[in-house]
Design a protein around this motif. Structure first.
Motif, PDB file in Angstrom:
ATOM      1  N   VAL A 165      24.230  60.818  64.173  1.00  0.00           N
ATOM      2  CA  VAL A 165      25.543  61.446  64.003  1.00  0.00           C
ATOM      3  C   VAL A 165      25.473  62.934  64.352  1.00  0.00           C
ATOM      4  O   VAL A 165      26.356  63.469  65.035  1.00  0.00           O
ATOM      5  CB  VAL A 165      26.048  61.247  62.563  1.00  0.00           C
ATOM      6  CG1 VAL A 165      27.275  62.105  62.299  1.00  0.00           C
ATOM      7  CG2 VAL A 165      26.376  59.783  62.313  1.00  0.00           C
ATOM      8  N   ILE A 166      24.418  63.613  63.886  1.00  0.00           N
ATOM      9  CA  ILE A 166      24.254  65.031  64.220  1.00  0.00           C
ATOM     10  C   ILE A 166      24.137  65.213  65.726  1.00  0.00           C
ATOM     11  O   ILE A 166      24.767  66.103  66.325  1.00  0.00           O
ATOM     12  CB  ILE A 166      23.014  65.611  63.514  1.00  0.00           C
ATOM     13  CG1 ILE A 166      23.240  65.669  62.005  1.00  0.00           C
ATOM     14  CG2 ILE A 166      22.688  67.012  64.051  1.00  0.00           C
ATOM     15  CD1 ILE A 166      22.010  66.093  61.218  1.00  0.00           C
ATOM     16  N   ASP A 207      21.498  71.783  76.637  1.00  0.00           N
ATOM     17  CA  ASP A 207      21.241  70.559  77.392  1.00  0.00           C
ATOM     18  C   ASP A 207      20.763  69.469  76.432  1.00  0.00           C
ATOM     19  O   ASP A 207      20.657  69.679  75.220  1.00  0.00           O
ATOM     20  CB  ASP A 207      20.226  70.802  78.512  1.00  0.00           C
ATOM     21  CG  ASP A 207      18.855  71.225  78.003  1.00  0.00           C
ATOM     22  OD1 ASP A 207      18.623  71.210  76.770  1.00  0.00           O
ATOM     23  OD2 ASP A 207      17.994  71.579  78.835  1.00  0.00           O
ATOM     24  N   ASN A 208      20.467  68.311  76.968  1.00  0.00           N
ATOM     25  CA  ASN A 208      20.105  67.167  76.126  1.00  0.00           C
ATOM     26  C   ASN A 208      18.812  67.416  75.354  1.00  0.00           C
ATOM     27  O   ASN A 208      18.676  66.978  74.195  1.00  0.00           O
ATOM     28  CB  ASN A 208      19.960  65.911  76.996  1.00  0.00           C
ATOM     29  CG  ASN A 208      19.827  64.657  76.169  1.00  0.00           C
ATOM     30  OD1 ASN A 208      20.696  64.319  75.370  1.00  0.00           O
ATOM     31  ND2 ASN A 208      18.710  63.959  76.328  1.00  0.00           N
ATOM     32  N   ALA A 214      29.069  66.219  71.593  1.00  0.00           N
ATOM     33  CA  ALA A 214      30.504  66.270  71.874  1.00  0.00           C
ATOM     34  C   ALA A 214      31.052  67.679  71.958  1.00  0.00           C
ATOM     35  O   ALA A 214      32.143  67.896  72.503  1.00  0.00           O
ATOM     36  CB  ALA A 214      31.258  65.494  70.789  1.00  0.00           C
ATOM     37  N   THR A 215      30.315  68.659  71.442  1.00  0.00           N
ATOM     38  CA  THR A 215      30.854  70.027  71.345  1.00  0.00           C
ATOM     39  C   THR A 215      30.123  71.050  72.211  1.00  0.00           C
ATOM     40  O   THR A 215      30.765  71.880  72.854  1.00  0.00           O
ATOM     41  CB  THR A 215      30.825  70.500  69.879  1.00  0.00           C
ATOM     42  OG1 THR A 215      29.489  70.360  69.357  1.00  0.00           O
ATOM     43  CG2 THR A 215      31.776  69.678  69.025  1.00  0.00           C
ATOM     44  N   VAL A 216      28.811  71.014  72.221  1.00  0.00           N
ATOM     45  CA  VAL A 216      28.058  72.068  72.909  1.00  0.00           C
ATOM     46  C   VAL A 216      27.269  71.538  74.108  1.00  0.00           C
ATOM     47  O   VAL A 216      26.460  72.256  74.691  1.00  0.00           O
ATOM     48  CB  VAL A 216      27.089  72.785  71.937  1.00  0.00           C
ATOM     49  CG1 VAL A 216      27.865  73.513  70.858  1.00  0.00           C
ATOM     50  CG2 VAL A 216      26.093  71.813  71.318  1.00  0.00           C
ATOM     51  N   GLN A 217      27.504  70.280  74.476  1.00  0.00           N
ATOM     52  CA  GLN A 217      26.844  69.698  75.634  1.00  0.00           C
ATOM     53  C   GLN A 217      27.907  69.149  76.580  1.00  0.00           C
ATOM     54  O   GLN A 217      28.775  68.382  76.163  1.00  0.00           O
ATOM     55  CB  GLN A 217      25.886  68.580  75.184  1.00  0.00           C
ATOM     56  CG  GLN A 217      25.032  67.995  76.304  1.00  0.00           C
ATOM     57  CD  GLN A 217      24.089  66.921  75.789  1.00  0.00           C
ATOM     58  OE1 GLN A 217      24.082  66.596  74.599  1.00  0.00           O
ATOM     59  NE2 GLN A 217      23.275  66.355  76.666  1.00  0.00           N
ATOM     60  N   PHE A 218      27.850  69.541  77.839  1.00  0.00           N
ATOM     61  CA  PHE A 218      28.881  69.163  78.805  1.00  0.00           C
ATOM     62  C   PHE A 218      28.759  67.695  79.191  1.00  0.00           C
ATOM     63  O   PHE A 218      27.657  67.180  79.397  1.00  0.00           O
ATOM     64  CB  PHE A 218      28.749  70.028  80.061  1.00  0.00           C
ATOM     65  CG  PHE A 218      29.754  69.702  81.135  1.00  0.00           C
ATOM     66  CD1 PHE A 218      30.999  70.295  81.127  1.00  0.00           C
ATOM     67  CD2 PHE A 218      29.450  68.795  82.141  1.00  0.00           C
ATOM     68  CE1 PHE A 218      31.934  70.001  82.118  1.00  0.00           C
ATOM     69  CE2 PHE A 218      30.365  68.492  83.127  1.00  0.00           C
ATOM     70  CZ  PHE A 218      31.613  69.097  83.115  1.00  0.00           C
ATOM     71  N   SER A 219      29.896  67.031  79.297  1.00  0.00           N
ATOM     72  CA  SER A 219      29.966  65.679  79.842  1.00  0.00           C
ATOM     73  C   SER A 219      31.100  65.618  80.849  1.00  0.00           C
ATOM     74  O   SER A 219      32.219  66.068  80.568  1.00  0.00           O
ATOM     75  CB  SER A 219      30.205  64.642  78.742  1.00  0.00           C
ATOM     76  OG  SER A 219      29.082  64.474  77.922  1.00  0.00           O
ATOM     77  N   ILE A 247      35.029  65.701  80.696  1.00  0.00           N
ATOM     78  CA  ILE A 247      35.364  64.757  79.627  1.00  0.00           C
ATOM     79  C   ILE A 247      35.341  65.459  78.277  1.00  0.00           C
ATOM     80  O   ILE A 247      36.310  65.391  77.514  1.00  0.00           O
ATOM     81  CB  ILE A 247      34.378  63.565  79.601  1.00  0.00           C
ATOM     82  CG1 ILE A 247      34.426  62.791  80.911  1.00  0.00           C
ATOM     83  CG2 ILE A 247      34.703  62.642  78.424  1.00  0.00           C
ATOM     84  CD1 ILE A 247      33.395  61.680  80.992  1.00  0.00           C
ATOM     85  N   SER A 248      34.225  66.146  77.995  1.00  0.00           N
ATOM     86  CA  SER A 248      34.096  66.793  76.689  1.00  0.00           C
ATOM     87  C   SER A 248      32.978  67.818  76.730  1.00  0.00           C
ATOM     88  O   SER A 248      32.171  67.855  77.667  1.00  0.00           O
ATOM     89  CB  SER A 248      33.788  65.757  75.594  1.00  0.00           C
ATOM     90  OG  SER A 248      32.525  65.148  75.840  1.00  0.00           O
ATOM     91  N   GLY A 249      32.918  68.663  75.675  1.00  0.00           N
ATOM     92  CA  GLY A 249      31.815  69.594  75.501  1.00  0.00           C
ATOM     93  C   GLY A 249      31.870  70.794  76.415  1.00  0.00           C
ATOM     94  O   GLY A 249      32.813  70.994  77.187  1.00  0.00           O
TER      95      GLY A 249
END
Length: 321
Positions: free
Chosen positions: A259-260, A297-298, A266-271, A290-292
């Protein structure tokens, strides 16, 4: 592995472990402290090498990943065999999960790598926190297996659970991302908005993904519990609290860690999605957001998720232990 290779490993690791043991014995006799047995030194050097060789043969790690894995494995095995089993369960099950239905993942993952071969950066980001906690455990509690007792042995129990949390987080998140995306045909929803997003989107969750993240953490907790049963004397186990809740704590670590990771993703990683319909982590021509955002990075997300779960899980363990 051939007999010649195994003999070579023994010829390399046995003298190395003896040198480490003699150094430890000398320092302990001069400045005081615990003398670690030569068997533990040998296992701490030999077992990670065997696992690294297996990973190289299976193309689960690159050479740089294997070298980093030796350091991670040494610190964990020296601290506790339970830590080594945590690592082994994560490494083996995560590698198999990564390879499961790889042909389908290739269609929607831009950075798909055949076999899921991990380099040194990935090894450090997944195992670095657990190694650091194991080092603290060695310095504070010595080397050896100890049952969890949050009342009378809080410090060592906290560090035990921190290692478990770090590795159950990594395994739970890997199971969720590698199995959750291919075990259901439904598109995930973004964890922050609950809006449907394409499979492979950072921060996308499904019910199946959350369930398998629990299972991923559970098997790590199960490995820890069984190792304590085998390695800790009956007299110590009888006087300690029941240890079976460790399995539940491991499952909790897998879920919380996943979940973390999803919240960060969803917020600080680009998709984004490119013209071929694959999920990408960088913007560019033809890429639809899409989001982030471009902050982490991952690898960084995995590292922070592991750290936060390692810190949180000992407190959450009070709910079940």
């Amino acid at each position: 592995m051939t007999a010649q290779k195994f003999l070579f490993l023994l010829l390399v690791t046995f003298p190395s472990s003896m040198i480490l043991w003699l150094s430890n014995a000398f320092l302990s006799s001069t400045v005081g402290g615990e003398v670690v047995s030569p068997v533990r030194w040998l296992n701490a050097t030999l077992l990670p090498i065997l696992v690294a060789c297996w990973g190289l043969r299976r193309h689960s790690v690159s050479f740089s990943g294997a070298v980093a894995g030796l350091i991670v494995g040494f610190l964990l095995t020296l601290g506790s065999y339970a830590f080594f089993i945590n690592l082994l369960v994560f490494f083996v099950s995560a590698s198999r999960a990564t390879k499961y239905r790889s042909a389908l993942k290739r269609k929607f993952e831009e950075d798909f790598k055949e076999g899921g071969e991990r380099n040194w950066v990935q090894v450090v980001c997944n195992g670095g926190v657990a190694s650091l906690m194991s080092l603290f455990y060695i310095l504070d509690c010595g080397c050896g297996e100890q049952p969890i007792d949050l009342t009378y042995n809080y410090s060592c129990s906290w560090l035990n659970l921190a290692v478990l949390g770090a590795l159950s987080c990594c395994n739970g998140d890997t199971w969720a991302s590698e199995l959750g995306t291919v075990l259901t045909s439904a598109n995930p929803v973004l964890i922050t908005s609950l809006k449907p997003v394409p499979r492979g989107t950072n921060g996308g969750v499904t019910v199946v993904g959350l369930v398998v993240s629990c299972l991923g953490g559970l098997v790590v907790g199960l490995g820890h519990y069984l190792t304590l049963l085998m390695m800790v004397s009956d007299s110590v186990m009888i006087s300690a609290p029941s240890q079976w809740p460790i399995i539940i704590v491991g499952a909790l670590g897998g879920l919380v860690g996943s979940v973390i990771d999803s919240l960060l993703g969803a917020t600080v990683q680009f998709s984004g999605v490119d013209s071929k319909g694959r999920i990408v982590e960088r913007g560019g021509d033809g890429v639809v957001w899409i989001s982030g955002s471009h902050i982490l990075d991952n690898h960084a997300v995995n590292l922070i998720s592991s750290l936060l779960t390692a810190v949180l899980l000992p407190r959450l363990a009070f709910l079940v232990m």
